[in-house]
Design a protein around this motif. Sequence first.
Motif, PDB file in Angstrom:
ATOM      1  N   SER A  73      -6.495  -3.077 -19.358  1.00  0.00           N
ATOM      2  CA  SER A  73      -6.549  -4.244 -18.934  1.00  0.00           C
ATOM      3  C   SER A  73      -7.823  -4.285 -18.689  1.00  0.00           C
ATOM      4  O   SER A  73      -8.441  -3.422 -18.275  1.00  0.00           O
ATOM      5  N   ASP A  74      -8.054  -5.399 -17.784  1.00  0.00           N
ATOM      6  CA  ASP A  74      -9.400  -5.519 -16.612  1.00  0.00           C
ATOM      7  C   ASP A  74      -8.672  -4.552 -15.704  1.00  0.00           C
ATOM      8  O   ASP A  74      -7.756  -4.474 -15.824  1.00  0.00           O
ATOM      9  N   ILE A  75      -9.768  -4.263 -14.431  1.00  0.00           N
ATOM     10  CA  ILE A  75      -9.401  -3.479 -13.693  1.00  0.00           C
ATOM     11  C   ILE A  75     -10.681  -3.798 -12.321  1.00  0.00           C
ATOM     12  O   ILE A  75     -11.476  -3.956 -13.195  1.00  0.00           O
ATOM     13  N   MET A  76      -9.929  -3.567 -11.283  1.00  0.00           N
ATOM     14  CA  MET A  76     -10.576  -4.000  -9.703  1.00  0.00           C
ATOM     15  C   MET A  76     -10.703  -2.252  -9.504  1.00  0.00           C
ATOM     16  O   MET A  76      -9.643  -2.504  -9.318  1.00  0.00           O
ATOM     17  N   ILE A  77     -11.632  -1.692  -8.986  1.00  0.00           N
ATOM     18  CA  ILE A  77     -11.837  -0.669  -8.312  1.00  0.00           C
ATOM     19  C   ILE A  77     -11.970  -0.888  -6.798  1.00  0.00           C
ATOM     20  O   ILE A  77     -13.181  -1.162  -7.132  1.00  0.00           O
ATOM     21  N   PHE A  78     -12.585  -0.019  -6.226  1.00  0.00           N
ATOM     22  CA  PHE A  78     -12.110  -0.531  -4.492  1.00  0.00           C
ATOM     23  C   PHE A  78     -12.969   0.959  -4.114  1.00  0.00           C
ATOM     24  O   PHE A  78     -13.070   2.122  -4.693  1.00  0.00           O
ATOM     25  N   GLU A  79     -14.172   0.827  -3.100  1.00  0.00           N
ATOM     26  CA  GLU A  79     -14.674   1.677  -2.345  1.00  0.00           C
ATOM     27  C   GLU A  79     -13.656   2.581  -1.366  1.00  0.00           C
ATOM     28  O   GLU A  79     -13.893   4.435  -1.829  1.00  0.00           O
ATOM     29  N   LYS A  80     -12.553   2.358  -0.829  1.00  0.00           N
ATOM     30  CA  LYS A  80     -12.593   3.171  -0.059  1.00  0.00           C
ATOM     31  C   LYS A  80     -10.571   2.905   0.091  1.00  0.00           C
ATOM     32  O   LYS A  80      -9.881   3.345   0.798  1.00  0.00           O
ATOM     33  N   THR A  81     -10.413   3.377  -1.445  1.00  0.00           N
ATOM     34  CA  THR A  81      -9.254   3.380  -1.592  1.00  0.00           C
ATOM     35  C   THR A  81      -8.565   3.303  -2.776  1.00  0.00           C
ATOM     36  O   THR A  81      -9.178   3.222  -3.587  1.00  0.00           O
ATOM     37  N   ASP A  82      -7.477   4.399  -3.101  1.00  0.00           N
ATOM     38  CA  ASP A  82      -6.337   4.008  -4.498  1.00  0.00           C
ATOM     39  C   ASP A  82      -6.537   3.546  -5.182  1.00  0.00           C
ATOM     40  O   ASP A  82      -5.360   3.573  -6.715  1.00  0.00           O
ATOM     41  N   ILE A  83      -5.979   2.466  -4.413  1.00  0.00           N
ATOM     42  CA  ILE A  83      -5.157   1.114  -4.846  1.00  0.00           C
ATOM     43  C   ILE A  83      -6.202   0.528  -5.774  1.00  0.00           C
ATOM     44  O   ILE A  83      -7.504   0.283  -5.866  1.00  0.00           O
ATOM     45  N   GLN A  84      -5.543  -0.046  -7.385  1.00  0.00           N
ATOM     46  CA  GLN A  84      -6.422  -1.029  -8.454  1.00  0.00           C
ATOM     47  C   GLN A  84      -5.703  -2.078  -8.101  1.00  0.00           C
ATOM     48  O   GLN A  84      -4.760  -2.371  -7.917  1.00  0.00           O
ATOM     49  N   VAL A  85      -5.905  -3.303  -8.851  1.00  0.00           N
ATOM     50  CA  VAL A  85      -5.429  -4.453  -8.946  1.00  0.00           C
ATOM     51  C   VAL A  85      -6.160  -4.787 -10.968  1.00  0.00           C
ATOM     52  O   VAL A  85      -6.883  -4.515 -11.660  1.00  0.00           O
ATOM     53  N   ARG A  86      -5.352  -4.980 -11.762  1.00  0.00           N
ATOM     54  CA  ARG A  86      -5.041  -5.138 -13.165  1.00  0.00           C
ATOM     55  C   ARG A  86      -4.255  -6.010 -13.660  1.00  0.00           C
ATOM     56  O   ARG A  86      -3.181  -6.608 -13.228  1.00  0.00           O
ATOM     57  N   SER A 136      -3.423 -17.644   1.079  1.00  0.00           N
ATOM     58  CA  SER A 136      -4.072 -15.567   1.398  1.00  0.00           C
ATOM     59  C   SER A 136      -2.798 -14.504   1.224  1.00  0.00           C
ATOM     60  O   SER A 136      -1.817 -15.021   1.987  1.00  0.00           O
ATOM     61  N   LEU A 137      -2.631 -13.396   0.827  1.00  0.00           N
ATOM     62  CA  LEU A 137      -2.581 -12.881   0.723  1.00  0.00           C
ATOM     63  C   LEU A 137      -2.721 -11.268   1.696  1.00  0.00           C
ATOM     64  O   LEU A 137      -3.538 -10.580   0.769  1.00  0.00           O
ATOM     65  N   ILE A 138      -2.017 -10.110   2.609  1.00  0.00           N
ATOM     66  CA  ILE A 138      -2.492  -8.550   2.450  1.00  0.00           C
ATOM     67  C   ILE A 138      -2.144  -7.683   1.497  1.00  0.00           C
ATOM     68  O   ILE A 138      -0.859  -7.037   1.636  1.00  0.00           O
ATOM     69  N   ILE A 139      -2.538  -7.475   0.224  1.00  0.00           N
ATOM     70  CA  ILE A 139      -2.488  -6.611  -0.775  1.00  0.00           C
ATOM     71  C   ILE A 139      -1.989  -4.998  -0.474  1.00  0.00           C
ATOM     72  O   ILE A 139      -1.023  -4.805  -1.461  1.00  0.00           O
ATOM     73  N   SER A 140      -3.201  -4.735   0.519  1.00  0.00           N
ATOM     74  CA  SER A 140      -3.201  -3.018   0.475  1.00  0.00           C
ATOM     75  C   SER A 140      -3.843  -2.606   2.372  1.00  0.00           C
ATOM     76  O   SER A 140      -5.152  -3.221   2.593  1.00  0.00           O
ATOM     77  N   VAL A 141      -3.043  -1.992   2.821  1.00  0.00           N
ATOM     78  CA  VAL A 141      -4.066  -1.756   3.764  1.00  0.00           C
ATOM     79  C   VAL A 141      -4.046   0.149   3.542  1.00  0.00           C
ATOM     80  O   VAL A 141      -3.376   0.976   3.163  1.00  0.00           O
ATOM     81  N   THR A 142      -5.529   0.979   3.490  1.00  0.00           N
ATOM     82  CA  THR A 142      -5.599   2.644   3.613  1.00  0.00           C
ATOM     83  C   THR A 142      -6.629   2.700   4.850  1.00  0.00           C
ATOM     84  O   THR A 142      -6.686   2.256   5.460  1.00  0.00           O
ATOM     85  N   ARG A 143      -5.686   3.565   4.982  1.00  0.00           N
ATOM     86  CA  ARG A 143      -5.807   4.539   6.352  1.00  0.00           C
ATOM     87  C   ARG A 143      -5.572   6.165   6.809  1.00  0.00           C
ATOM     88  O   ARG A 143      -5.070   6.124   6.053  1.00  0.00           O
ATOM     89  N   ASN A 144      -6.810   6.806   6.725  1.00  0.00           N
ATOM     90  CA  ASN A 144      -6.461   8.405   6.860  1.00  0.00           C
ATOM     91  C   ASN A 144      -6.299   8.457   5.602  1.00  0.00           C
ATOM     92  O   ASN A 144      -5.543   9.294   4.922  1.00  0.00           O
ATOM     93  N   ASN A 145      -6.891   8.038   4.646  1.00  0.00           N
ATOM     94  CA  ASN A 145      -6.288   8.145   2.723  1.00  0.00           C
ATOM     95  C   ASN A 145      -5.596   8.022   2.021  1.00  0.00           C
ATOM     96  O   ASN A 145      -5.218   8.172   0.984  1.00  0.00           O
ATOM     97  N   GLN A 146      -4.293   7.551   3.103  1.00  0.00           N
ATOM     98  CA  GLN A 146      -3.551   6.948   2.352  1.00  0.00           C
ATOM     99  C   GLN A 146      -2.992   4.605   2.524  1.00  0.00           C
ATOM    100  O   GLN A 146      -3.693   4.336   3.165  1.00  0.00           O
ATOM    101  N   SER A 147      -2.570   5.145   1.390  1.00  0.00           N
ATOM    102  CA  SER A 147      -2.886   3.266   0.732  1.00  0.00           C
ATOM    103  C   SER A 147      -0.986   2.764   1.183  1.00  0.00           C
ATOM    104  O   SER A 147      -0.608   4.033   0.850  1.00  0.00           O
ATOM    105  N   HIS A 148      -1.172   2.239   1.616  1.00  0.00           N
ATOM    106  CA  HIS A 148       0.120   1.046   2.052  1.00  0.00           C
ATOM    107  C   HIS A 148       0.557  -0.002   1.846  1.00  0.00           C
ATOM    108  O   HIS A 148      -0.558  -1.064   1.755  1.00  0.00           O
ATOM    109  N   ILE A 149       1.706  -0.689   0.544  1.00  0.00           N
ATOM    110  CA  ILE A 149       1.153  -2.205   0.585  1.00  0.00           C
ATOM    111  C   ILE A 149       2.194  -2.373   1.591  1.00  0.00           C
ATOM    112  O   ILE A 149       3.222  -2.434   2.161  1.00  0.00           O
TER     113      ILE A 149
END
Length: 455
Positions: free
Chosen positions: A141-154, A403-416
């Motif tokens: 699929s299309d993919i969005m990759i981010f700088e400081k998180t392992d979360i992706q959007v497809r 608007s929606l907060i979809i992810s928060v990354t803290r100390n290399n841990q990602s959270h929805i």
Amino acid sequence: MHIVIIGAGSIGLHIASQLITENKDIVLIEKNPERAKYVSNHLDCMVINDDGTNLDILKRAGIEKADFFISVTDSDEVNMISCGLVSSEFDVPYKIARVRNLDYSNTKILDRSFLDIDFIVNPEVEAARVTGATVTSGATSDIMIFEKTDIQVRNFFVESNSMFKDKTLKDIRMELKEDFLISAIVRKSSVIIPSGVTYVRENDTLYLVATQKNLERVFLKLGKPVIQIKSVVIVGGGTIGRLVARDLLKIGYPVKIIEKNYEICKELSAQFEKSLVINADISDEGIFEEERLFDNDLIIAATENQELNILSAIYAKSLGVKRAIAIVSKSSYLTVASELGIDSTISPKSSAADTILKYVRGSNIESIHSIFDGKAEVIEFTVGGDAPIINRPLKKIEMPDNSLIISVTRNNQSHIPGGDFMILSGDSVLIITKKKSIPKIEMMFTRANELNPRY
């Protein structure tokens, strides 16, 4: 913020449209009278039909009070010269130039000591970077990759037989039993930021959020498993094709290149000695059978003809090629390509515009990804120390509409995050929002002195 933009082509128009929505004061300078008239009728900003390298015209555009000067004409030379001219005659804090010719990067002509260009963007380089990331992620699929998180959007297109069709988001998550989020729905000509009771309909395009592993499990259940890509065909030996070939060969992918220009084929053969370069026109009847292109796992259609790219990708898939990527610039084609079964479409225009917008917006914005020609964005923030939203449960924060907060990354841990989650200073936050809400989002998640990095 006052911004002067030279060049009202696809990139200039896209950037101006986004920044106008954010209440920035924009002046566009466009030399072509027909294009200038078109833009004037479609954008709520001052449009000057004249030469952007003329000092009097720049003064008329308000260059003396400008915070940013952006030159994105089709001419590298005009873009560089105009930045140099502005630098020598006016005190503009930031100058941005679109430069497509890769040969310039090997010279000292782009040194800031010569032209004082603060930021250079190359649409082809940006598109090749996104293409490489898409391939290494399986090209499902299309993919969005981010700088400081392992979360992706497809993204995922809902066909008539999809298990998602006519179900609410809440029901879909319960049925799949996977940790993921549907963050946006593109339906016809609109973008929907959904809630749990929103229904998914046939022909919707969904934007799914999760870690790479979770997304792979979701796509497996949706009938699009990750495949091992062992062979790649690149159609088109232009800048994007060459850059993608170079990057994939470095990683270890076997690559074939098809190019109809014989002289370019000789250059490609010398540059990529380990690759098979085929001198052929992909539109010729029989080329797929003659070269057995259908035996390959992935085709990347990267010619300068986007209609040909779409047709080549569709035909390749009909013959059994497992995955197809098409380089496409027209916004109207992006949605059509997904509906026609192309796994991923990549837009040099959008990639370059997102990169420029990230630079203009502020120092705490890590990445920007546009959705549906900029009608919505996924923005990655690093939260400022005195941002208004820190140390408060999300359920007590009044987010702007759509608007929606979809992810928060803290100390290399990602959270929805849920409603009781509290955002802390230094967190990396992913937000999806419609463009009208961007200014308020920036105020909520940013220190005051980070909104405009020069102050």
